[in-house]
Write a protein that holds these residues in place. Sequence first.
Motif, PDB file in Angstrom:
ATOM      1  N   ALA A 105       0.953  -1.356  -0.155  1.00  0.00           N
ATOM      2  CA  ALA A 105       0.291  -0.032  -0.048  1.00  0.00           C
ATOM      3  C   ALA A 105       0.844   1.326  -0.073  1.00  0.00           C
ATOM      4  O   ALA A 105       0.640   2.076  -0.902  1.00  0.00           O
ATOM      5  CB  ALA A 105      -0.730  -0.014   1.420  1.00  0.00           C
ATOM      6  N   PHE A 106       2.053   1.243   0.772  1.00  0.00           N
ATOM      7  CA  PHE A 106       3.020   2.341   0.738  1.00  0.00           C
ATOM      8  C   PHE A 106       3.604   2.528  -0.522  1.00  0.00           C
ATOM      9  O   PHE A 106       3.663   3.756  -1.080  1.00  0.00           O
ATOM     10  CB  PHE A 106       3.919   2.130   1.869  1.00  0.00           C
ATOM     11  N   MET A 107       3.960   1.340  -1.323  1.00  0.00           N
ATOM     12  CA  MET A 107       4.592   1.538  -2.663  1.00  0.00           C
ATOM     13  C   MET A 107       3.548   1.971  -3.616  1.00  0.00           C
ATOM     14  O   MET A 107       3.861   2.789  -4.439  1.00  0.00           O
ATOM     15  CB  MET A 107       5.023   0.085  -2.871  1.00  0.00           C
ATOM     16  N   ALA A 108       2.138   1.550  -3.385  1.00  0.00           N
ATOM     17  CA  ALA A 108       1.292   2.055  -4.276  1.00  0.00           C
ATOM     18  C   ALA A 108       1.410   3.851  -3.899  1.00  0.00           C
ATOM     19  O   ALA A 108       1.063   4.378  -5.183  1.00  0.00           O
ATOM     20  CB  ALA A 108      -0.123   1.467  -4.063  1.00  0.00           C
ATOM     21  N   GLY A 109       1.094   4.284  -2.828  1.00  0.00           N
ATOM     22  CA  GLY A 109       0.910   5.644  -2.742  1.00  0.00           C
ATOM     23  C   GLY A 109       2.339   6.327  -3.192  1.00  0.00           C
ATOM     24  O   GLY A 109       2.057   7.318  -3.702  1.00  0.00           O
ATOM     25  N   SER A 110       3.293   5.579  -3.136  1.00  0.00           N
ATOM     26  CA  SER A 110       4.646   6.364  -3.568  1.00  0.00           C
ATOM     27  C   SER A 110       4.567   6.286  -5.389  1.00  0.00           C
ATOM     28  O   SER A 110       5.014   7.279  -5.582  1.00  0.00           O
ATOM     29  CB  SER A 110       6.056   5.378  -3.276  1.00  0.00           C
ATOM     30  N   THR A 111       4.149   5.383  -5.790  1.00  0.00           N
ATOM     31  CA  THR A 111       3.849   5.430  -7.136  1.00  0.00           C
ATOM     32  C   THR A 111       2.890   6.299  -7.672  1.00  0.00           C
ATOM     33  O   THR A 111       3.284   7.094  -8.522  1.00  0.00           O
ATOM     34  CB  THR A 111       3.309   4.040  -7.725  1.00  0.00           C
ATOM     35  N   PHE A 112       1.967   6.637  -7.061  1.00  0.00           N
ATOM     36  CA  PHE A 112       0.913   7.590  -7.429  1.00  0.00           C
ATOM     37  C   PHE A 112       1.356   8.810  -7.116  1.00  0.00           C
ATOM     38  O   PHE A 112       1.212   9.791  -7.910  1.00  0.00           O
ATOM     39  CB  PHE A 112      -0.586   7.412  -6.474  1.00  0.00           C
ATOM     40  N   ALA A 113       2.435   9.126  -6.015  1.00  0.00           N
ATOM     41  CA  ALA A 113       2.964  10.366  -5.919  1.00  0.00           C
ATOM     42  C   ALA A 113       3.846  11.019  -7.189  1.00  0.00           C
ATOM     43  O   ALA A 113       4.136  11.982  -7.354  1.00  0.00           O
ATOM     44  CB  ALA A 113       3.837  10.389  -4.588  1.00  0.00           C
ATOM     45  N   PRO A 119       5.040  15.741 -10.497  1.00  0.00           N
ATOM     46  CA  PRO A 119       5.416  14.662  -9.705  1.00  0.00           C
ATOM     47  C   PRO A 119       5.829  15.243  -8.257  1.00  0.00           C
ATOM     48  O   PRO A 119       6.441  16.271  -8.201  1.00  0.00           O
ATOM     49  CB  PRO A 119       6.691  14.104 -10.275  1.00  0.00           C
ATOM     50  N   VAL A 120       5.425  14.327  -7.327  1.00  0.00           N
ATOM     51  CA  VAL A 120       5.944  14.966  -5.904  1.00  0.00           C
ATOM     52  C   VAL A 120       6.956  13.929  -5.321  1.00  0.00           C
ATOM     53  O   VAL A 120       6.565  12.861  -4.702  1.00  0.00           O
ATOM     54  CB  VAL A 120       4.391  14.975  -5.006  1.00  0.00           C
ATOM     55  N   ILE A 121       7.946  14.413  -5.658  1.00  0.00           N
ATOM     56  CA  ILE A 121       9.300  13.405  -5.681  1.00  0.00           C
ATOM     57  C   ILE A 121       9.356  13.133  -3.894  1.00  0.00           C
ATOM     58  O   ILE A 121       9.733  12.153  -3.444  1.00  0.00           O
ATOM     59  CB  ILE A 121      10.533  13.882  -6.118  1.00  0.00           C
ATOM     60  N   TRP A 122       9.283  14.318  -3.095  1.00  0.00           N
ATOM     61  CA  TRP A 122       9.520  14.133  -1.493  1.00  0.00           C
ATOM     62  C   TRP A 122       8.619  13.184  -1.161  1.00  0.00           C
ATOM     63  O   TRP A 122       9.032  12.265  -0.339  1.00  0.00           O
ATOM     64  CB  TRP A 122       9.623  15.473  -1.197  1.00  0.00           C
ATOM     65  N   LEU A 123       7.374  13.036  -1.507  1.00  0.00           N
ATOM     66  CA  LEU A 123       6.300  12.046  -1.185  1.00  0.00           C
ATOM     67  C   LEU A 123       6.412  10.920  -1.769  1.00  0.00           C
ATOM     68  O   LEU A 123       6.377   9.796  -0.817  1.00  0.00           O
ATOM     69  CB  LEU A 123       4.924  12.778  -1.509  1.00  0.00           C
ATOM     70  N   CYS A 124       6.954  10.824  -2.829  1.00  0.00           N
ATOM     71  CA  CYS A 124       7.483   9.490  -3.319  1.00  0.00           C
ATOM     72  C   CYS A 124       8.197   8.564  -2.431  1.00  0.00           C
ATOM     73  O   CYS A 124       8.443   7.616  -2.125  1.00  0.00           O
ATOM     74  CB  CYS A 124       7.750   9.652  -4.704  1.00  0.00           C
ATOM     75  N   ILE A 125       9.394   9.493  -2.134  1.00  0.00           N
ATOM     76  CA  ILE A 125      10.582   8.866  -1.276  1.00  0.00           C
ATOM     77  C   ILE A 125      10.064   8.758   0.065  1.00  0.00           C
ATOM     78  O   ILE A 125      10.387   7.646   0.632  1.00  0.00           O
ATOM     79  CB  ILE A 125      11.885   9.983  -1.191  1.00  0.00           C
ATOM     80  N   LEU A 127       7.096   7.786   1.090  1.00  0.00           N
ATOM     81  CA  LEU A 127       6.297   6.385   0.922  1.00  0.00           C
ATOM     82  C   LEU A 127       6.966   5.240   0.437  1.00  0.00           C
ATOM     83  O   LEU A 127       6.638   4.222   0.864  1.00  0.00           O
ATOM     84  CB  LEU A 127       5.052   6.645   0.131  1.00  0.00           C
ATOM     85  N   ALA A 128       8.010   5.583  -0.297  1.00  0.00           N
ATOM     86  CA  ALA A 128       8.702   4.342  -0.603  1.00  0.00           C
ATOM     87  C   ALA A 128       9.681   3.612   0.343  1.00  0.00           C
ATOM     88  O   ALA A 128       9.670   2.451   0.331  1.00  0.00           O
ATOM     89  CB  ALA A 128       9.632   4.832  -1.868  1.00  0.00           C
ATOM     90  N   ILE A 129      10.116   4.554   1.332  1.00  0.00           N
ATOM     91  CA  ILE A 129      10.741   3.854   2.341  1.00  0.00           C
ATOM     92  C   ILE A 129      10.139   2.720   3.099  1.00  0.00           C
ATOM     93  O   ILE A 129      10.451   1.726   3.546  1.00  0.00           O
ATOM     94  CB  ILE A 129      11.594   4.826   3.312  1.00  0.00           C
ATOM     95  N   PRO A 130       8.850   3.265   3.846  1.00  0.00           N
ATOM     96  CA  PRO A 130       8.039   2.064   4.453  1.00  0.00           C
ATOM     97  C   PRO A 130       7.602   1.105   3.735  1.00  0.00           C
ATOM     98  O   PRO A 130       7.323  -0.021   4.135  1.00  0.00           O
ATOM     99  CB  PRO A 130       6.887   2.867   5.275  1.00  0.00           C
ATOM    100  N   GLY A 131       7.481   1.390   2.273  1.00  0.00           N
ATOM    101  CA  GLY A 131       7.112   0.422   1.413  1.00  0.00           C
ATOM    102  C   GLY A 131       8.030  -0.684   1.157  1.00  0.00           C
ATOM    103  O   GLY A 131       7.753  -1.673   1.271  1.00  0.00           O
TER     104      GLY A 131
END
Length: 175
Positions: A105-113, A119-125, A127-131
């Motif tokens: 779910a966190f990775m999905a949020g990172s992908t959507f970001a 693109p919201v790179i800071w949000l992607c990063i 969300l990707a860490i807990p993913g």
Amino acid sequence: MKEKRETTFVGYEYKEMTIPKEQASMYMDCYENFGWEADENIAAVEGRSLITVRMKRNRKMINKMELTRLQRHFEACAKEVEALERSKTSAATAWAIVTGIIGTAFMAGSTFAVVHEPPVIWLCILLAIPGFIGWILPYFIYNGIVRKSIQRIQPLIEAKYEEIYEICEKGNKLL
């Protein structure tokens, strides 16, 4: 001159059971203590993890009622052992799957970001860490919980095996 061979009629009762392959030897040994023997007329059928065994015993044996009672007690204990064996990994599997789903779910949020315009790179990063942690952690969670479960459940399994051996000993004395 022909010799007459004396034979006595023996009526048998039959039992067919499907058991886990790794437990087949124990089941066969235990059922012998209740008067059962493998039916050599029919071969055992092996599946992937189960084996079907056919057994027979004399219908007119003495102490049949008590042997049947002990046999049922043995079967109940054997089912409890199987359930305890399965319970070693069931909670660990559930926790590992839930952790993996949360990581996904966190990775999905990172992908959507990252595919958002702009693109919201800071949000992607962020969300990707807990993913990634949620994808790596299930292995360690599973192993840790299984280790604890084995320590907790193994004495219960050993106690059930002792009970099984006592039941078989009683059955053997009745034969």
